[in-house]
Design a protein around this motif. Structure first.
Motif, short mmCIF file in Angstrom:
data_model
loop_
_atom_site.label_atom_id
_atom_site.label_comp_id
_atom_site.label_asym_id
_atom_site.label_seq_id
_atom_site.Cartn_x
_atom_site.Cartn_y
_atom_site.Cartn_z
N ASN A 1 5.08 10.78 -1.61
CA ASN A 1 6.42 10.69 -2.42
C ASN A 1 6.21 9.87 -3.71
OD1 ASN A 1 8.96 11.57 -2.79
ND2 ASN A 1 9.81 9.81 -1.89
N ASN A 2 5.25 9.84 -4.48
CA ASN A 2 5.03 8.98 -5.44
C ASN A 2 5.11 7.36 -5.22
OD1 ASN A 2 4.80 11.16 -7.59
ND2 ASN A 2 6.82 11.37 -7.47
N ASN A 3 4.52 7.44 -4.06
CA ASN A 3 4.54 5.76 -3.57
C ASN A 3 5.92 5.26 -3.38
OD1 ASN A 3 1.83 5.69 -3.12
ND2 ASN A 3 1.35 5.04 -5.17
N THR A 4 7.09 6.04 -2.78
CA THR A 4 8.37 5.71 -2.61
C THR A 4 8.67 6.14 -1.48
OG1 THR A 4 8.61 6.10 -5.18
CG2 THR A 4 10.90 5.91 -4.01
N PRO A 5 8.71 5.10 -0.33
CA PRO A 5 9.23 5.62 0.97
C PRO A 5 10.90 5.63 0.92
CG PRO A 5 8.23 3.16 0.95
CD PRO A 5 8.22 3.81 -0.59
N THR A 6 11.19 6.34 1.79
CA THR A 6 12.72 6.71 1.76
C THR A 6 13.14 5.87 2.86
OG1 THR A 6 12.64 8.63 3.24
CG2 THR A 6 12.85 8.72 0.70
N VAL B 1 6.56 -0.72 8.59
CA VAL B 1 6.31 0.74 8.92
C VAL B 1 7.38 1.63 7.95
CG1 VAL B 1 6.90 2.79 10.39
CG2 VAL B 1 5.88 0.52 11.32
N CYS B 2 6.61 2.58 7.08
CA CYS B 2 7.36 3.30 6.03
C CYS B 2 7.41 4.80 6.34
CB CYS B 2 6.75 2.90 4.50
SG CYS B 2 7.22 1.16 4.28
N MET B 3 8.49 5.48 6.11
CA MET B 3 8.54 6.92 6.02
C MET B 3 8.47 7.56 4.61
SD MET B 3 10.57 7.14 9.58
CE MET B 3 11.26 8.51 9.35
N TYR B 4 8.02 8.72 4.47
CA TYR B 4 8.08 9.44 3.06
C TYR B 4 8.49 10.88 3.60
CZ TYR B 4 4.87 5.31 1.89
OH TYR B 4 4.37 4.07 1.65
N GLY C 1 13.01 17.50 9.40
CA GLY C 1 11.69 17.98 8.73
C GLY C 1 10.39 17.00 8.76
N THR C 2 9.55 17.47 7.97
CA THR C 2 8.27 16.54 8.17
C THR C 2 8.44 15.48 7.04
OG1 THR C 2 6.97 18.68 8.48
CG2 THR C 2 5.76 16.76 7.54
N TYR C 3 7.87 14.08 7.83
CA TYR C 3 8.04 13.12 6.93
C TYR C 3 6.69 12.37 7.29
CZ TYR C 3 12.80 12.09 6.09
OH TYR C 3 13.91 12.47 5.46
N ARG C 4 6.13 11.78 6.72
CA ARG C 4 4.57 10.95 6.46
C ARG C 4 5.16 9.59 7.09
NH1 ARG C 4 -0.19 11.53 2.47
NH2 ARG C 4 -0.34 13.17 4.13
N ILE C 5 4.58 9.13 8.32
CA ILE C 5 4.76 7.92 8.94
C ILE C 5 3.55 7.22 8.45
CG2 ILE C 5 5.71 6.36 10.79
CD1 ILE C 5 6.85 9.30 11.82
N TYR C 6 3.80 5.76 7.75
CA TYR C 6 2.65 5.04 7.64
C TYR C 6 2.92 3.45 8.09
CZ TYR C 6 -0.54 2.26 4.64
OH TYR C 6 -1.64 1.32 4.26
N ASN C 7 1.90 3.23 9.13
CA ASN C 7 2.07 2.10 9.83
C ASN C 7 1.25 0.77 8.92
OD1 ASN C 7 2.34 -0.15 11.67
ND2 ASN C 7 1.54 0.61 13.10
N ASN C 8 1.97 0.18 8.01
CA ASN C 8 1.17 -0.94 7.25
C ASN C 8 1.73 -2.24 7.98
OD1 ASN C 8 -0.30 -1.67 4.89
ND2 ASN C 8 1.33 -1.96 3.60
N GLN C 9 2.01 -2.34 9.42
CA GLN C 9 2.04 -3.49 9.78
C GLN C 9 0.75 -4.48 10.03
OE1 GLN C 9 5.16 -3.39 13.12
NE2 GLN C 9 4.07 -1.25 13.43
N THR C 10 0.71 -5.55 10.31
CA THR C 10 -0.25 -6.39 10.53
C THR C 10 -0.55 -6.76 11.96
OG1 THR C 10 0.83 -8.48 10.05
CG2 THR C 10 -0.24 -7.09 8.27
N GLY C 11 -1.77 -7.36 12.45
CA GLY C 11 -2.06 -7.95 13.56
C GLY C 11 -2.15 -6.98 14.53
N SER D 1 0.76 -1.15 0.16
CA SER D 1 0.04 -0.02 -0.03
C SER D 1 0.90 1.31 -0.04
CB SER D 1 -0.97 0.02 1.27
OG SER D 1 -1.74 0.96 1.42
N TYR D 2 0.93 2.01 -1.04
CA TYR D 2 1.60 3.35 -1.12
C TYR D 2 3.11 3.14 -1.23
CZ TYR D 2 -3.03 5.35 0.50
OH TYR D 2 -4.09 5.77 0.86
N GLY D 3 3.15 1.79 -1.77
CA GLY D 3 4.70 1.30 -2.12
C GLY D 3 5.29 0.80 -0.76
N CYS D 4 4.56 0.69 0.19
CA CYS D 4 4.73 0.28 1.61
C CYS D 4 4.48 -1.35 1.50
CB CYS D 4 4.44 1.03 2.68
SG CYS D 4 4.94 0.57 4.47
#
Length: 123
Positions: free
Chosen positions: A53-58, A44-47, A74-84, A36-39
């Motif tokens: 970031n065009n679905n490209t986490p850094t 857990v992915c950060m953008y 600076g600002t980052y988007r943090i996305y928790n794509n973990q399960t359970g 999802s969103y490249g993650c």
């Protein structure tokens, strides 16, 4: 069913009130999804910036534990794509000290990472 709603409400309130201060609040996803969103699922992915970031986490993190950060400002988007039901936290100190809030699985947040020196992933 009611218990699940109460748990979701408590988690949302903890996120809103509990020290995960950021420019914008996270939005709920129905459930973490594969890539999802490249993650990838389970990560857990950060953008950089307040976007996807065009679905490209850094940065991508998979294993439970603490990760010390270096040169993440600076600002980052943090996305928790973990399960359970796994959560993640940001911490002002290294080695997981001074941690703040809990970001539930399937949520994201835009956060100023300048004062953040580590993150933790936990079940």
């Amino acid at each position: 069913m009611r218990k699940l709603k109460v748990m979701r409400t408590v988690a949302a309130m903890a996120l809103a009130v509990g020290a995960m201060t950021a420019a914008g609040a996270g939005q709920a996803q129905a459930a973490p999804q594969a890539d999802s969103y490249g993650c990838p699922s389970g990560y857990v992915c950060m953008y950089p910036g307040a976007g996807w970031n065009n679905n490209t986490p850094t940065h991508k993190y998979y294993r439970y534990g603490t990760y010390n950060l270096s040169n993440v400002v600076g600002t980052y988007r943090i996305y928790n794509n973990q399960t359970g039901g796994a959560t993640m936290r940001t911490c002002t100190g290294y080695n997981g000290t001074g941690c703040q809030g809990h970001l539930p699985a399937g949520w994201y947040i835009d956060k100023n990472m300048t004062p953040i020196n580590s993150i933790t992933l936990q079940a």
